[in-house]
Design a protein around this motif. Sequence first.
Motif, short mmCIF file in Angstrom:
data_model
loop_
_atom_site.label_atom_id
_atom_site.label_comp_id
_atom_site.label_asym_id
_atom_site.label_seq_id
_atom_site.Cartn_x
_atom_site.Cartn_y
_atom_site.Cartn_z
N PHE A 92 3.57 7.65 -7.14
CA PHE A 92 3.48 6.20 -7.41
C PHE A 92 3.10 5.50 -6.12
CE2 PHE A 92 5.08 1.84 -7.85
CZ PHE A 92 4.31 1.48 -8.94
N ASP A 93 2.06 4.67 -6.20
CA ASP A 93 1.60 3.95 -5.03
C ASP A 93 1.89 2.46 -5.18
OD1 ASP A 93 0.39 3.02 -2.76
OD2 ASP A 93 -1.68 3.48 -3.39
N SER A 94 3.02 2.04 -4.59
CA SER A 94 3.37 0.62 -4.63
C SER A 94 2.61 -0.14 -3.54
CB SER A 94 4.87 0.44 -4.39
OG SER A 94 5.16 0.72 -3.02
N LEU A 98 2.54 -4.30 0.31
CA LEU A 98 2.76 -4.18 -1.13
C LEU A 98 1.55 -4.61 -1.96
CD1 LEU A 98 5.31 -3.43 -2.87
CD2 LEU A 98 5.70 -5.89 -3.09
N LYS A 99 1.28 -3.86 -3.01
CA LYS A 99 0.21 -4.24 -3.92
C LYS A 99 0.69 -5.38 -4.81
CE LYS A 99 -1.91 0.34 -4.64
NZ LYS A 99 -3.24 0.07 -4.07
N PRO A 100 -0.24 -6.21 -5.31
CA PRO A 100 0.15 -7.18 -6.34
C PRO A 100 0.52 -6.45 -7.63
CG PRO A 100 -2.23 -7.32 -5.82
CD PRO A 100 -1.64 -6.29 -4.92
N GLU A 102 6.07 9.69 -3.06
CA GLU A 102 5.83 8.32 -3.50
C GLU A 102 5.44 7.49 -2.27
OE1 GLU A 102 9.22 7.78 -7.00
OE2 GLU A 102 9.71 7.22 -4.93
N ASN A 103 4.81 6.36 -2.50
CA ASN A 103 4.59 5.39 -1.43
C ASN A 103 5.38 4.14 -1.79
OD1 ASN A 103 3.58 4.05 0.82
ND2 ASN A 103 1.70 3.40 -0.22
N MET A 104 6.56 4.00 -1.16
CA MET A 104 7.49 2.94 -1.54
C MET A 104 7.91 2.10 -0.34
SD MET A 104 8.04 3.14 -4.84
CE MET A 104 9.70 2.61 -5.27
N THR A 110 -0.01 0.00 5.10
CA THR A 110 0.72 1.12 4.49
C THR A 110 0.15 1.47 3.11
OG1 THR A 110 2.39 -0.31 3.45
CG2 THR A 110 2.86 0.50 5.68
N ASP A 111 -0.78 0.66 2.62
CA ASP A 111 -1.42 0.97 1.34
C ASP A 111 -2.60 1.93 1.52
OD1 ASP A 111 -1.76 0.93 -1.37
OD2 ASP A 111 -2.74 -1.03 -1.45
N ALA A 112 -3.00 2.18 2.74
CA ALA A 112 -4.01 3.22 2.98
C ALA A 112 -3.25 4.50 3.31
CB ALA A 112 -4.95 2.82 4.10
N GLU A 113 -2.41 4.92 2.34
CA GLU A 113 -1.49 6.04 2.55
C GLU A 113 -2.11 7.38 2.22
OE1 GLU A 113 -1.72 4.45 -0.20
OE2 GLU A 113 -1.71 6.08 -1.66
N GLY A 114 -3.10 7.36 1.32
CA GLY A 114 -3.68 8.62 0.86
C GLY A 114 -4.26 9.43 2.01
#
Length: 487
Positions: free
Chosen positions: A257-259, A264-266, A307-309, A334-338
Amino acid sequence: MAQISVVANAKTSTPKTWVLFAFDKEEGFFNAAAKVGKNLWKQIKEEGFSGKEGQAAVAHWDGQRFIVLGLGTKKELTSETLRRAGAKLARKAREVRVEGVAVEWPRLFKEEQTHAFVEGVLLGSYQFNRYRTQLKDAPKGVQKFVFKVPADLAFSTNKAIQSAQNYCEGALMARDLINGGPSDVTPRVLADAAKKLAKGLIKLKLYSTKELEKMGAGGLLGVNRGSAEPPYLIHLHYKPAGKAKKSLAIVGKGITFDSGGLSLKPAGSMETMKMDMSGAAAVLGVFSQLAKLKPNVEVHGVIATTENMPGGKAYKPGDVLKAINGKTMEVLNTDAEGRLVLADALSYAAEQKVDGIVDMATLTGACVVALGGLVTGAMTNDPKLLAEVKKSTDAEGERIWELPLVKEYKDDIKSKIADMKNIGSAGKAGSIIGGLFLEEFVGNTPWVHLDIAGPAWMDGEVSSIPYLTYGGTGLMVRSLLHLLENA
Ligand code: BES
Ligand code: MN
Ligand code: ZN
């Protein structure tokens, strides 16, 4: 999955629904007896059936039911035409509550077209029922399919059908994993799925937090810090019984899960982020079939999963992480986690001294912007390996398009304090930046990066491609199996 049997010229009992094919601009069916065909044609012509690609109709004659499929013009017939026709049949059969079908398989179709037709039937029949409780009266769709073939074609037809069943079983396993809720398909669940595959020719090494710390897997551990679920690096290894022609690593992004983490994503963008493990699901789908297909290639399957939390211990913008290969990465988003978890997975794969690496990752929204929901972005440091991959994706009807790894753009991921940073400049070549970042971790190994962010998931249905159903598509399982079988 439907049970499909090949019957050579035998007069066994067959379901009483028959499948017929017609070409556009050629009156009649080419796999029906003349008299039957004439009668049926009259019936469905009145409903507007003319043999155009995508058409399907139902007709009856002499106590038998017929589902007729249009294939377009004979000249333009491809495997993809048949894949779509197979899926159209699956949809139509479900609509009219038919569960058993038979077909007199025409000589005209080549082996790969037979394979594609069966794929269409199986993929188009897929339904995700895990969370449904009211299934009693729901139509099941095709459960049994009998292929009647001339005796001299029985062997090759059987082979084409069997391989389609193997490919689809793998793809549908991936779909199930992708479609499961993110709290039901956690990193632990992916690890357990890998454990189930580890027997016979397939071995598993499972690295959990302690081992990852020893290995210096700072990317995967960093991304994991905000999550209550433990991370895993999964290493599946298939070794053929005889001498392997070569060795390949297939690597999958397994963010269950990629939050977005603290960046944080919308809410809307999060709705489908259970699909961020589609690359990992593809690796597992492929491995689920290797013991049966026994390709002559050594295969390493590497998955980095977490997860990315945004939990209290979460990694933060400004943190610097160090990957297995020793390179440091400044986290600015932190959303460029992949790319951070893949940094470790790719470093690890490269350490296996393989002849090639293919990674699959739902890496960038930019790729969806560039290529939409039906095309994968492909990037490579080795045009030859990409050409091989392209042959297989072409054969399996999974479209890829190359994006260039423009060296000069590396300037965009220069960090002021570390070896690189995890984002470029907003709105600029986001997918290529992702690819350039990953390239830092494969060393000299020939490598293809597949950014599957768009086609890994279908938001709705595309009427002309009935084998794609809502949700996870199980993308790349079939293409990779084809690649391994044809290496
Ligand atoms: N998992 C997403 C990419 C994604 C987006 C997949 C849409 C499928 C559909 C990825 O982890 C991500 O969030 N990427 C960011 C990168 C950016 C922060 C540089 C993105 O695309 O916005
Ligand atoms: Mn993300
Ligand atoms: Zn992601």
